[in-house]
Scaffold this active site. Structure first.
Site, PDB file in Angstrom:
ATOM      1  N   LYS A  22     -10.165 -10.939 -29.800  1.00  0.00           N
ATOM      2  CA  LYS A  22      -9.301 -10.707 -31.066  1.00  0.00           C
ATOM      3  C   LYS A  22     -10.507  -9.567 -32.413  1.00  0.00           C
ATOM      4  CE  LYS A  22      -9.360 -15.605 -31.555  1.00  0.00           C
ATOM      5  NZ  LYS A  22      -9.210 -16.936 -31.882  1.00  0.00           N
ATOM      6  N   ARG A  92     -14.973 -17.373 -35.035  1.00  0.00           N
ATOM      7  CA  ARG A  92     -14.066 -18.529 -33.786  1.00  0.00           C
ATOM      8  C   ARG A  92     -14.739 -17.042 -33.033  1.00  0.00           C
ATOM      9  NH1 ARG A  92      -8.377 -19.841 -35.438  1.00  0.00           N
ATOM     10  NH2 ARG A  92      -8.952 -19.299 -37.952  1.00  0.00           N
ATOM     11  N   GLY A 101      -8.888 -21.686 -25.293  1.00  0.00           N
ATOM     12  CA  GLY A 101      -9.444 -22.467 -25.366  1.00  0.00           C
ATOM     13  C   GLY A 101     -10.413 -23.194 -24.721  1.00  0.00           C
ATOM     14  N   MET A 103     -13.484 -21.884 -25.667  1.00  0.00           N
ATOM     15  CA  MET A 103     -14.785 -21.097 -26.006  1.00  0.00           C
ATOM     16  C   MET A 103     -14.540 -22.176 -27.349  1.00  0.00           C
ATOM     17  SD  MET A 103     -16.045 -18.093 -24.624  1.00  0.00           S
ATOM     18  CE  MET A 103     -14.898 -17.073 -25.352  1.00  0.00           C
ATOM     19  N   ARG A 336      -2.211 -10.710 -29.600  1.00  0.00           N
ATOM     20  CA  ARG A 336      -2.703 -10.935 -28.657  1.00  0.00           C
ATOM     21  C   ARG A 336      -0.971 -10.095 -27.118  1.00  0.00           C
ATOM     22  NH1 ARG A 336      -5.837 -16.104 -26.711  1.00  0.00           N
ATOM     23  NH2 ARG A 336      -3.667 -17.010 -27.718  1.00  0.00           N
ATOM     24  N   HIS A 454      -1.754 -27.078 -24.555  1.00  0.00           N
ATOM     25  CA  HIS A 454      -3.410 -26.699 -23.752  1.00  0.00           C
ATOM     26  C   HIS A 454      -2.020 -26.508 -21.640  1.00  0.00           C
ATOM     27  CE1 HIS A 454      -5.872 -27.200 -20.384  1.00  0.00           C
ATOM     28  NE2 HIS A 454      -6.972 -26.468 -21.440  1.00  0.00           N
ATOM     29  N   ARG A 560       4.768  -6.843  17.425  1.00  0.00           N
ATOM     30  CA  ARG A 560       3.733  -7.633  18.376  1.00  0.00           C
ATOM     31  C   ARG A 560       5.421  -7.926  19.562  1.00  0.00           C
ATOM     32  NH1 ARG A 560       1.327  -9.718  13.762  1.00  0.00           N
ATOM     33  NH2 ARG A 560      -1.028  -8.487  13.524  1.00  0.00           N
ATOM     34  N   ARG A 616       4.612  -2.204  19.753  1.00  0.00           N
ATOM     35  CA  ARG A 616       3.416  -2.004  20.552  1.00  0.00           C
ATOM     36  C   ARG A 616       2.560  -2.762  21.463  1.00  0.00           C
ATOM     37  NH1 ARG A 616      -1.560  -5.616  17.801  1.00  0.00           N
ATOM     38  NH2 ARG A 616      -0.726  -6.835  18.590  1.00  0.00           N
ATOM     39  N   SER A 763      -2.085   3.986  13.559  1.00  0.00           N
ATOM     40  CA  SER A 763      -1.906   3.080  12.962  1.00  0.00           C
ATOM     41  C   SER A 763      -2.863   1.983  12.425  1.00  0.00           C
ATOM     42  CB  SER A 763      -0.339   2.001  13.048  1.00  0.00           C
ATOM     43  OG  SER A 763      -0.866   0.886  12.266  1.00  0.00           O
ATOM     44  N   GLY A 765      -5.678  -1.194  12.581  1.00  0.00           N
ATOM     45  CA  GLY A 765      -5.410  -2.497  12.466  1.00  0.00           C
ATOM     46  C   GLY A 765      -6.516  -2.397  11.791  1.00  0.00           C
ATOM     47  N   THR A 766      -6.499  -3.379  10.673  1.00  0.00           N
ATOM     48  CA  THR A 766      -7.753  -3.495   9.985  1.00  0.00           C
ATOM     49  C   THR A 766      -8.373  -4.835  10.313  1.00  0.00           C
ATOM     50  OG1 THR A 766      -5.998  -4.876   8.574  1.00  0.00           O
ATOM     51  CG2 THR A 766      -7.786  -1.500   7.915  1.00  0.00           C
ATOM     52  N   CYS A 830      -1.129  -1.859   9.996  1.00  0.00           N
ATOM     53  CA  CYS A 830      -0.509  -2.529  10.100  1.00  0.00           C
ATOM     54  C   CYS A 830      -1.620  -4.206   9.941  1.00  0.00           C
ATOM     55  CB  CYS A 830      -0.026  -2.691  11.181  1.00  0.00           C
ATOM     56  SG  CYS A 830      -0.752  -2.263  12.829  1.00  0.00           S
ATOM     57  N   TYR A 850       1.925   4.830   5.071  1.00  0.00           N
ATOM     58  CA  TYR A 850       2.432   3.789   4.875  1.00  0.00           C
ATOM     59  C   TYR A 850       1.440   3.006   5.437  1.00  0.00           C
ATOM     60  CZ  TYR A 850       2.837   3.575   9.337  1.00  0.00           C
ATOM     61  OH  TYR A 850       2.323   3.064  10.957  1.00  0.00           O
TER      62      TYR A 850
HETATM   63  C1  PEP Z   1      -4.893  -5.716  13.726  1.00  0.00           C
HETATM   64  O1  PEP Z   1      -6.004  -6.046  14.746  1.00  0.00           O
HETATM   65  O2  PEP Z   1      -5.437  -5.277  12.449  1.00  0.00           O
HETATM   66  C2  PEP Z   1      -3.492  -5.684  13.959  1.00  0.00           C
HETATM   67  C3  PEP Z   1      -2.568  -5.844  13.280  1.00  0.00           C
HETATM   68  O3  PEP Z   1      -3.160  -6.288  15.389  1.00  0.00           O
HETATM   69  P1  PEP Z   1      -3.492  -7.934  15.821  1.00  0.00           P
HETATM   70  O4  PEP Z   1      -3.399  -8.222  14.206  1.00  0.00           O
HETATM   71  O5  PEP Z   1      -2.454  -8.591  15.977  1.00  0.00           O
HETATM   72  O6  PEP Z   1      -4.880  -7.201  16.437  1.00  0.00           O
HETATM   73 MG    MG Z   2      -5.227  -5.410  16.773  1.00  0.00          MG
END
Ligand code: PEP
Ligand code: MG
Length: 871
Positions: A22, A92, A101, A103, A336, A454, A560, A616, A763, A765-766, A830, A850
């Protein structure tokens, strides 16, 4: 010396973190030459010091405040708290990020027994002066002393009924004077002290209260919900009062430069004649639509239109503006960036771009990934709507559709939702106290208040369906009933509300998915142009593949294959294969499965044509496919010519203590290479068939999961290469296939250079990488991660948003090592993080090729990737 106070001509719009949104915009408007009532801003740094000084203003700051008051006095030729031409202020809050709203605000500050007379004289309006004074007493009592407003409101109501009038405006000057006396007495009774008469004391105490409101419960909750962290505190704006309640040529309003619900390019807003700003926002009186101002004060309307459109061009965005008209003169109190619905955001982004107010890149930043998610929100099913009974229509305050049981308090809504019910919060009007219930509810319905009340503002910000101001409904929060012309609803009854039309229905109506119109397509066209990162989908069936293409997939990043095994018609063959006693027997059953798997791949390739498809090899522990209940077991024993004891013994053999870290992924292929060979054969035969029959140059990418040791990879690669070469030789055809691996074991990231020598792609696999980096079992972490979040150990669930600090380092390490030996190796993700905007930004920054995510996340991933590029 630190500068704690800035006059409105010292700042600019870039100084939000110091002056609050503000304050920064008041400065910007002042510098642009708009009529802004003069004043000054106490910075967020002063709030921080205040919070660190036991919530007290320090002497130098008070001196500085005095100096700035004097400046305004000189500039305005008025005197603070004086009987002669008195100067009054509004005080204000205004944080760097808008917290509507949340504060506190005090208006008419500086009124006392002298200045009220002065104000009566200069305005020749005693009624107005005392009306302002009594409002000030009430606000000061509320904000500074925590005295509930109801004490004052009851007096007002009593007064009106004694005088037999309905509206406040029916009260005369002498009534207001008497009311003020009553208010002063009430103040003394509740506060245990006289109402302060020294204007400077009023000012210091109001500033202290506003600073302190930064840490009130609802402000803290709001910051938590909206993930607002790392702000110093709120700034405080002390600004010369202008009065919208001076009579028929005065008024106050709130407006948007475009329609915040639909995005339509027309001024949109509300105002009240003869009122102060709080009356509009609080939803006490129902305001008039802005267009009517054109009839009442055409010149003011025309000035408002021109100036606000200029502001929009200046800020490169739709603006939310507060204005006051004092005796026919227009003042700007705030501008704003306007909050808007997703539908409106996309329309505005497209229109501002087409009108060359913003660039192509800027336009991509005008829709958040959360808003895009809202666009994918459901609406009512057409057939359901045709048969529904409409009981009332209110304001279409925030789009979307909701159906659920009605509850009248935030607590009741929260309770119902924890019991697994769908709830709709029904109130006369919501207040910040209702926030938690609004978060839990499917939708919000109010009987009072306008588009800027509100309920409306907060619901839009949350992307939650809201119908506001349904005056045909009588909501009784005590009896827990809603009366309408045809009957009465009670707590727990089911209704449906449509935030896009304002309609309220009895009973449940089925919801149907979102629609993607031309606006969406135009917007996403620019998004796709701006991004570098390729977006693929995790898809297991031809149907998933088809949906992925609709949502903009540029390939499949993960199929999968085990999901194909669970099919009812196949599971028996899968089980027989798993429980086979000899390799020969297993190969026989695998041959049956190969035929079915090949058909799946044909379907997917035909859908994806020449886009890459990553398949896979089998990943989960085999035990997962086996029957658990006795009936299934005996059926299986029969078809396998085994007695039940023998079958149970084989099942027992496959059981594992810790299957997530057990016999799965590439380990299955090492012990049963015939499974990997069968899958490779199906993958390549399908590719050959589609290439022959359809002429598509299909791009299969075979992925080996859970590799942690280079020899695991090379061993299986050799096995499948052999099968592939045989198949290709026999068919006399070439297929551009790749063989790569998932990087999902921490050790794999450490030897990524060795793996990269052999693999065509990685790839990440987090999901598993997070599991194994933290040592959290994916199957069990759900029981304790909520506690981690609650106690602040984690800010986010690392299975949802990548732990960039830790797991991110592993990914980065693998990328660096891999690129060193094979600069053009294809790298992707992935895991679930492939659909999370913050994680996507990280993956983009470290140069992955990717990300792959579930089909419904694709548009979000596309936008996140584009926004990462323009950041
Ligand atoms: C992973 O492990 O990130 C993955 C994509 O494989 P999954 O979830 O099938 O183990
Ligand atoms: Mg996995």
């Amino acid at each position: 010396m630190v500068q704690y106070i800035y006059t409105f001509n010292e700042g600019n719009k870039g100084m939000k973190s110091l002056l609050g949104g503000k304050g920064a915009n008041l400065s910007e408007m002042t510098n642009l030459g708009l009529t802004v009532p003069p004043g000054f801003t106490l910075s967020t740094e002063s709030c921080k010091r205040f919070n660190e000084s036991e919530n007290k203003l320090w002497p130098e700051l008070k001196e500085d405040i005095d100096k700035h008051v004097k400046q305004v006095e000189e500039n305005q030729d008025k005197k603070f708290g004086s009987i002669d031409n008195p100067l009054l202020f509004s005080v204000r809050s205004g944080a760097a990020e808008s917290m509507p709203g949340m504060m506190d605000t005090v208006l008419n500050l500086g009124l006392n027994k002298d200045s009220v007379e002065g104000l009566a004289k200069t305005t020749a309006n005693k009624r107005f002066a005392y009306d302002s004074y009594r409002r000030f007493i009430q606000m000061f009592a509320d904000v500074v002393m925590g005295i509930a407003s109801v004490h004052f409101e009851t007096i007002l109501e009593q007064f009106k009924s004694e005088k037999n009038v309905e509206k406040d405006t029916d009260l005369e000057a002498s009534d207001m004077e008497r009311l003020t006396e009553e208010y002063l007495k009430t103040y003394k009774r509740e506060a245990g002290e006289d109402f302060p008469q020294d204007p400077y004391e009023q000012l210091y105490r109001a500033v202290e209260a506003v600073f302190a409101s930064w840490n009130n419960e609802r402000a803290i909750l709001y910051r938590e919900i909206n993930e607002i962290t790392e702000l110093l505190g709120t700034a405080v704006n002390v600004q010369t009062m202008v009065f919208g309640n001076m009579g028929d040529q005065s008024g106050t309003g709130v407006m948007f430069t475009r329609d915040p619900s639909t995005g339509e390019n027309k001024l949109y807003g509300e105002f009240l004649i003869n009122a102060q700003g709080e009356d509009v926002v609080a939803g006490i009186r129902t305001p008039q639509s802005l267009e009517e101002l054109n009839d009442i004060m055409p010149e003011v309307y025309s000035e408002l239109k021109t100036t606000t459109k200029n502001l929009e061009s200046h800020y490169h965005d739709m603006q939310d503006i507060e204005f006051t008209i004092e005796n026919g003169k227009l003042y700007f109190l705030q501008t704003r960036t306007g909050k808007r619905t997703a539908q409106s955001a996309i329309q505005i982004a497209n229109d501002l771009y087409k009108d060359k107010i913003i660039t192509e890149k800027e336009s991509i930043g005008k829709l958040t990934t959360n808003q895009l998610e809202q666009l994918m929100h459901p609406t009512f099913d057409e057939d359901g709507l045709a048969n529904a009974e409409t009981i009332a229509t209110g304001l279409a305050a925030s789009p979307g559709a909701a159906t659920g049981e009605i509850y009248f308090t935030a607590e009741a809504v929260e309770k119902a939702v924890t019991e697994g019910k769908q709830a709709i919060l029904v109130r006369q009007e919501t207040s910040p106290e209702d926030l938690a219930g609004m978060v839990s509810a499917q939708g919000i319905l109010t009987s009072r208040g306008g588009m800027t009340s509100h309920a409306a503002v907060v619901a839009r910000g949350m992307g939650k369906c809201c119908v506001a101001g349904v005056s045909a409904l009588t909501v009784n929060e005590v009896d827990k009933t809603v009366k309408y012309s045809g009957g009465t609803l009670t707590e727990g009854d089911i209704i449906s509300i449509d935030g896009s039309t304002g309609k309220v229905y009895t009973g449940e109506i089925t919801l149907s998915g979102a629609k993607f119109d031309d606006n969406y397509k135009q917007f996403m066209g620019r998004v796709d142009k701006a991004r570098e990162l390729t977006i693929r989908a995790n898809a297991d069936t031809p149907h998933d593949a088809e949906q992925s293409l609709e949502f903009g997939a540029e390939g499949i990043g993960l199929t999968r294959t085990e999901h194909m095994f669970f099919d009812e018609k196949r599971i028996s063959a899968v089980r027989k294969m798993i429980l086979s006693d000899t390799t020969e027997e297993r190969v026989k059953f695998l041959e049956d499965l190969a035929v079915m798997q090949k058909d799946d791949f044909v379907g997917i390739y035909e859908m994806m044509k020449e886009l890459p498809v990553t398949v896979r090899l089998l990943d989960p522990p085999l035990h997962e496919f086996l029957p658990a209940d006795e009936k299934e077991k005996s059926k299986l024993a029969d078809t396998m010519n085994l007695d039940i004891e023998e079958l149970n013994a084989r099942i027992l053999q496959l059981e594992e203590i810790n299957p997530m870290l057990g016999h799965r992924g590439v380990r299955l292929a090492v012990t049963y290479p015939e499974i990997a060979r069968m899958q490779a054969k199906a993958i390549i035969q399908a590719a050959i068939q589609v290439k022959k029959e359809k002429g598509y140059n299909v791009q299969p990418e075979i992925m080996i999961p859970l590799v942690g040791e280079i020899k695991e990879f090379t061993l299986i690669k050799e096995e499948i290469e052999e099968v592939i070469q045989d198949e290709l030789a026999e068919a006399g055809i070439q297929i551009d296939y790749l063989i790569g691996t998932m990087i999902e074991i921490p050790r794999a990231t450490l030897i990524a250079d060795q793996i990269a020598e052999e693999a065509d792609f990685f790839s990440f696999g987090t999901n598993d990488l997070t599991q194994m980096a933290y040592g959290f079992s994916r199957d069990d972490a759900g029981t304790f991660i909520p506690e981690y979040l609650e106690k602040g150990v984690f800010e986010e669930d690392p299975f949802q948003s990548l732990d960039i600090e830790g797991v991110g380092q592993l990914v980065q390490l693998a990328v660096d090592k891999a690129r060193k030996v094979k600069p053009d190796i294809k790298l992707g993700v992935c895991g679930e993080h492939g659909g999370d905007p913050k994680s996507i930004h990280f993956f983009n920054e470290i140069g992955l090729d990717y990300v792959s995510c579930s089909p419904y996340r694709l548009p979000i991933a596309r936008l996140a990737a584009a926004q990462s590029e323009i950041k």
